[in-house]
Design a protein around this motif. Structure first.
Motif, mmCIF file in Angstrom:
data_model
loop_
_atom_site.group_PDB
_atom_site.id
_atom_site.type_symbol
_atom_site.label_atom_id
_atom_site.label_comp_id
_atom_site.label_asym_id
_atom_site.label_seq_id
_atom_site.Cartn_x
_atom_site.Cartn_y
_atom_site.Cartn_z
ATOM 1 N N PRO A 51 0.827 -1.207 0.000
ATOM 2 C CA PRO A 51 0.000 0.000 0.000
ATOM 3 C C PRO A 51 0.863 1.260 0.000
ATOM 4 C CG PRO A 51 -0.799 -1.583 1.613
ATOM 5 C CD PRO A 51 0.508 -2.113 1.118
ATOM 6 N N SER A 52 0.487 2.234 -0.793
ATOM 7 C CA SER A 52 1.237 3.496 -0.812
ATOM 8 C C SER A 52 1.297 4.122 0.572
ATOM 9 C CB SER A 52 0.585 4.479 -1.791
ATOM 10 O OG SER A 52 0.705 4.029 -3.112
ATOM 11 N N SER A 53 0.252 3.901 1.374
ATOM 12 C CA SER A 53 0.195 4.494 2.708
ATOM 13 C C SER A 53 1.263 3.947 3.645
ATOM 14 C CB SER A 53 -1.187 4.272 3.329
ATOM 15 O OG SER A 53 -1.468 2.881 3.453
ATOM 16 N N THR A 54 1.956 2.887 3.228
ATOM 17 C CA THR A 54 3.093 2.393 4.019
ATOM 18 C C THR A 54 4.084 3.518 4.301
ATOM 19 O OG1 THR A 54 2.873 0.212 2.994
ATOM 20 C CG2 THR A 54 4.954 0.677 4.070
ATOM 21 N N ASP A 63 -1.669 4.772 10.202
ATOM 22 C CA ASP A 63 -1.691 5.513 8.932
ATOM 23 C C ASP A 63 -2.385 6.873 9.047
ATOM 24 O OD1 ASP A 63 -4.453 5.015 8.920
ATOM 25 O OD2 ASP A 63 -4.288 3.331 7.536
ATOM 26 N N SER A 71 -5.188 6.736 3.130
ATOM 27 C CA SER A 71 -5.300 5.295 3.302
ATOM 28 C C SER A 71 -6.689 4.809 2.890
ATOM 29 C CB SER A 71 -4.967 4.925 4.755
ATOM 30 O OG SER A 71 -4.982 3.530 4.948
ATOM 31 N N ASP A 76 -7.019 2.781 0.077
ATOM 32 C CA ASP A 76 -5.689 2.259 0.430
ATOM 33 C C ASP A 76 -5.009 1.588 -0.770
ATOM 34 O OD1 ASP A 76 -3.600 2.014 2.182
ATOM 35 O OD2 ASP A 76 -4.334 0.189 3.140
ATOM 36 N N ASP A 78 -2.497 0.296 -3.749
ATOM 37 C CA ASP A 78 -1.129 -0.209 -3.813
ATOM 38 C C ASP A 78 -0.233 0.761 -4.563
ATOM 39 O OD1 ASP A 78 -1.325 -2.544 -2.399
ATOM 40 O OD2 ASP A 78 -1.651 -3.832 -4.133
#
Length: 452
Positions: A51-54, A63, A71, A76, A78
């Motif tokens: 997930p980009s929100s990582t 998040d 998120s 959320d 990828d």
């Protein structure tokens, strides 16, 4: 005698080799995936997803979708986790043949994520490249080694080998007895650094009980220098586990001991490899203008240099952590030190950041200030001389929330890090600062409850 107890979670001796693809988060933490080595192809063909929100997670791993909107509120989504093959390295603590590689988060349109610290630094370096210039960077990392019972005791304590009847043996600056006492651990760090081809140089004992510094050699690639620093932190921690210890890059793990810093040495070379900061026997005008650029932006960027509540405990008068926004020639009490102004070694040393800093964001802030000093003719004011107080200079803040607000209002930060990242980082750190202020500590109870 060496403690040889295995670290918690140690893989069995017959565990298969793996490759780890790693993202560096906002707080310098590593997140990613372990992939069996036989499936390594997916690392290189760009099919690893997270997930980009990582890249937006705070120090607790939250998040903060309610304040960021990055998120679940947008599904959320990828991102593509694309490895940097230059950072491929062995993983000496893992089963034979295991590897690790650092990656940059990308959106599916191919653009690097605005949240990825590696991408932020890489974008700034393009500005130097457009001018035909290359920053040359080295880092010096300080960290503590402590006994591994901190989960049970709730606080760190120095390695037993550095104590007598439970009490530390005294300050250990450059003390070879201290390095000898932990030689097995330090030699593991050095051996693993060599296996990973990190340019590790001198290792010294620092002031604090169990505190050490490892220098990394200069790199004409600031992204690689930040990678080196992240990998060195990982080696220090993994080697500590191997020896039944714990390493920490907390800026101030002990109230009565020295804090841990991450000092940066930087120069700039042109296309011909000439150091453009070399004063060549004259007045170091360009070197001073570069210093002025960093000084001018230092308060605005202090949240990068001191990213946590604990970070601000390090800025104390009479310590080697600077409290004034000043500069000097060879003066280790200043925020910016010039070790050399002549010849190929002419450079600045930035001494503000704690060991807890994210090295990619750190180098972005430092090099952004240097770039300002290259583009404008700036005057840093009078150099601070040893034994004398600085004259007419501003001070760094000792307050976490103040640093958040100055960062969040800074046009310089928006320009260098991007406006979206300024908001993300500022909002996330504001939540952390407010949570800290709302926490009633043991100090409050011990001091005020009996008396008020």
């Amino acid at each position: 005698m060496t403690k040889e107890r295995p670290a918690a979670g140690t893989a069995p001796a017959n565990a298969p080799p793996r490759i780890e693809i790693l993202l560096v988060g906002m707080n310098g933490d590593l997140r990613g995936k372990q992939i069996p080595l036989e499936a390594e192809k997916k690392v290189w063909d760009g099919s690893v997803r997270l997930p980009s929100s990582t890249q937006s997670l705070d120090i607790w791993g939250d998040d903060n979708d309610d304040i960021t909107g990055l998120s679940l509120s947008v599904g959320d989504p990828d991102g593509a986790v694309l490895p940097d093959r230059r950072s491929l390295a062995a993983m000496p603590w893992a089963p034979d043949g295991s590897k690790q590689v650092l990656a940059t988060m990308h959106e599916f349109d191919g653009a690097p994520s605005f949240m990825c610290p590696r991408a932020i630094l890489a974008e700034l370096l393009k500005r130097f490249e457009a001018r035909g210039l290359t920053p040359v960077v080295a880092t010096e990392l300080e960290f503590y080694v402590v006994e591994d019972d901190w989960r049970e005791t709730g606080k760190p304590r120095p390695p037993e080998r550095l104590t007598y009847r439970g009490k530390p043996n005294g300050f250990q600056l450059y003390d070879m007895n201290a390095t000898d006492a932990l030689d097995d651990y330090l030699q593991t760090v050095r051996a693993w650094a060599r296996e990973m081809e990190l340019p590790a140089d001198a290792t010294t004992a620092e002031f604090g009980h169990g505190q050490f510094e490892i220098n990394l050699l200069h790199r004409p690639d600031a992204l690689a220098a930040a990678d080196d620093c992240i990998y060195l932190k990982r080696i220090a921690e993994q080697a500590a586990r191997r020896h039944g210890l714990k390493s920490t890059c907390m800026a101030k793990p002990y109230a009565d001991q020295a804090g841990s810093g991450l000092h940066v040495h930087a120069s700039i070379v042109d296309r011909e490899g000439r150091n453009i900061l070399d004063a060549k026997g004259g007045d170091p005008v360009r070197l001073k203008s570069v210093c002025a650029g960093m000084l001018k932006t230092m308060r605005q960027a202090q949240l990068i240099f001191a990213p946590f509540a604990n970070s601000y405990r390090r800025f104390q008068p009479g310590s080697f952590a600077p409290v004034d926004i000043d500069w000097g020639f060879g003066h280790r009490g200043t925020a910016i030190r010039i070790p050399d102004s002549q010849g190929p070694a002419a450079r600045i040393e930035h001494r503000v950041a704690g060991a807890d800093v994210n090295p990619y964001l750190l180098l972005t802030a430092i090099l952004g200030g240097m770039l300002l000093g290259l583009d404008e003719d700036l005057d840093p004011g009078a150099a601070t001389e040893p034994g004398k107080d600085p004259v007419g200079v501003e001070r760094l803040t000792h307050d976490f929330l103040t640093a958040v607000e100055e960062f969040s209002a800074s046009p310089f930060i928006a320009d260098v890090f991007g406006e979206r990242y300024r908001k993300l980082y500022g909002d996330t750190k504001r939540k952390e600062a407010i949570t800290y202020l709302r926490t009633v500590s043991d100090f409050d109870y011990q001091t005020y409850l009996p008396r008020l």
